[in-house]
Write an enzyme that holds these catalytic residues in place. Sequence first.
Site, PDB file in Angstrom:
ATOM      1  N   SER A 141     -53.115  38.630 -56.092  1.00  0.00           N
ATOM      2  CA  SER A 141     -53.363  39.968 -55.806  1.00  0.00           C
ATOM      3  C   SER A 141     -54.236  40.563 -56.676  1.00  0.00           C
ATOM      4  O   SER A 141     -54.996  41.771 -56.615  1.00  0.00           O
ATOM      5  CB  SER A 141     -51.879  40.661 -55.634  1.00  0.00           C
ATOM      6  OG  SER A 141     -51.185  40.096 -54.743  1.00  0.00           O
ATOM      7  N   ARG A 277     -31.828  28.627 -19.588  1.00  0.00           N
ATOM      8  CA  ARG A 277     -30.458  28.277 -20.433  1.00  0.00           C
ATOM      9  C   ARG A 277     -29.323  28.996 -19.778  1.00  0.00           C
ATOM     10  O   ARG A 277     -29.400  29.879 -19.921  1.00  0.00           O
ATOM     11  CB  ARG A 277     -30.759  28.459 -21.864  1.00  0.00           C
ATOM     12  CG  ARG A 277     -29.703  28.203 -22.651  1.00  0.00           C
ATOM     13  CD  ARG A 277     -29.169  26.628 -22.700  1.00  0.00           C
ATOM     14  NE  ARG A 277     -28.424  26.556 -23.914  1.00  0.00           N
ATOM     15  CZ  ARG A 277     -27.695  25.255 -24.252  1.00  0.00           C
ATOM     16  NH1 ARG A 277     -28.107  24.495 -23.624  1.00  0.00           N
ATOM     17  NH2 ARG A 277     -27.024  25.204 -25.194  1.00  0.00           N
ATOM     18  N   ILE A 346     -32.346  32.543 -30.350  1.00  0.00           N
ATOM     19  CA  ILE A 346     -32.254  32.560 -29.125  1.00  0.00           C
ATOM     20  C   ILE A 346     -31.980  31.079 -28.545  1.00  0.00           C
ATOM     21  O   ILE A 346     -31.206  30.826 -27.497  1.00  0.00           O
ATOM     22  CB  ILE A 346     -33.290  33.370 -28.243  1.00  0.00           C
ATOM     23  CG1 ILE A 346     -33.102  34.923 -28.643  1.00  0.00           C
ATOM     24  CG2 ILE A 346     -33.318  33.209 -26.885  1.00  0.00           C
ATOM     25  CD1 ILE A 346     -34.120  35.667 -28.103  1.00  0.00           C
ATOM     26  N   GLY A 348     -31.434  28.842 -30.250  1.00  0.00           N
ATOM     27  CA  GLY A 348     -29.876  28.158 -31.085  1.00  0.00           C
ATOM     28  C   GLY A 348     -30.187  26.782 -31.539  1.00  0.00           C
ATOM     29  O   GLY A 348     -31.408  26.647 -32.066  1.00  0.00           O
ATOM     30  N   GLU A 372     -54.446  37.421 -46.921  1.00  0.00           N
ATOM     31  CA  GLU A 372     -55.368  38.521 -47.088  1.00  0.00           C
ATOM     32  C   GLU A 372     -54.652  39.711 -47.537  1.00  0.00           C
ATOM     33  O   GLU A 372     -54.824  40.687 -46.886  1.00  0.00           O
ATOM     34  CB  GLU A 372     -56.263  38.472 -45.657  1.00  0.00           C
ATOM     35  CG  GLU A 372     -57.032  37.473 -45.235  1.00  0.00           C
ATOM     36  CD  GLU A 372     -58.083  38.013 -44.178  1.00  0.00           C
ATOM     37  OE1 GLU A 372     -58.474  39.074 -44.021  1.00  0.00           O
ATOM     38  OE2 GLU A 372     -58.345  37.061 -43.529  1.00  0.00           O
TER      39      GLU A 372
END
Length: 388
Positions: A141, A277, A346, A348, A372
């Site tokens: 930085s 699922r 979601i 799992g 960046e």
Amino acid sequence: MEAVVDTQGISFSATEQQNMIADMVRDFAEKNIRPNVMKWDESQEFPIELFREMGKLGLLGVLVPEEYSGAGLGYFEYVTVISEIARVCGSIGLSVAAHNSLCTGHILQFGNEEQKQKWLPKLATGEWIGAWGLTEPNTGSDAGNMKTVAVQDGDYWVINGTKCWITHGKSSDIIVVIVRTGEPRDSHGMTAFAIEKSTPGVSAGKKENKLGMRASETTEVIFDNCRVHKSCMLGKEGEGFIQAMKVLDGGRISIAALALGIAKGAYDASVQYAKEREQFGKPIAKFQAISFKLADMATKIEAAELLTMQAADMKNKGQKVTKESAMAKYYASEICVENSTDAVQIFGGYGYTKDFPVEKFYRDSKLCTIGEGTSEIQKLVISREILK
């Protein structure tokens, strides 16, 4: 997204051209990228031949005018290209963004006519791969405190030092590098050079073994008494750091687009999986815990896309985008991580395996909050702009 309206009430809905480009990139990515995603990720292979093919389609010179063999398009199209590629593979999206925005973009923005004629056609067509070097081992930085130094010797400059985290540091044919020609921390003490990789004294160092974005090559670039002719200087002596900051303003739009694409990819996979699922006799999408996650993911994507397109619109109009590109990059990268995390949840246990796509979105997403300019640097940029 059907239509986006900016704060002045001007519509920048997707044009027919943007939709055609999105379809073309989507088709290319499905045929040429998706089948190889995990192979390239596991082997950390930078698929250079893929980039030659993308060059033929104009994807490596999106913003480059046609007179330099580019596609001559604007930032809406550019965001579309990056996000559609990243929707399938973040690594390839990152490399396309770095090639377009940083190396090619720097020469396009600050090169003289002779330099543009010499290098842009090769970069825009994919004949050459480009790299861009600002960061060093001890200056991330704090780029103004760089140690890579160029000393003038007649018509030549002699460069010594090391740049790190360079995308395409090994495979590139040309690198735009910012080096110190004055005092440390002097914003007018740095200069940009475009250096062909065949130049004696420039070589690739260590290749990084990364968490994600593994098919996007990242290496050190070492300069050892590298003699560069003054004709390779971009702009004037002392303008390098100022140029770099302007290049990053535009570059942040591409990282926002990259993050947007990864967030969309994770969301797409999650919606499909949640519908297929079944648990307790019904698809998991029918459970509020899952459907609310999907609602959050979709809303974050819309907000990130609006911020990104606003910055793109301003960039197309030639307006200053420092604040807006930082906001887009900051928000899109953070929600990219959030969406990818929710996607794994979601899925799992399956989400934790390499047989399903979301673990890769999860690994790739984190880089967007670092590259960046970190999220913290974006907040610094935004706060400086709003407190002026």
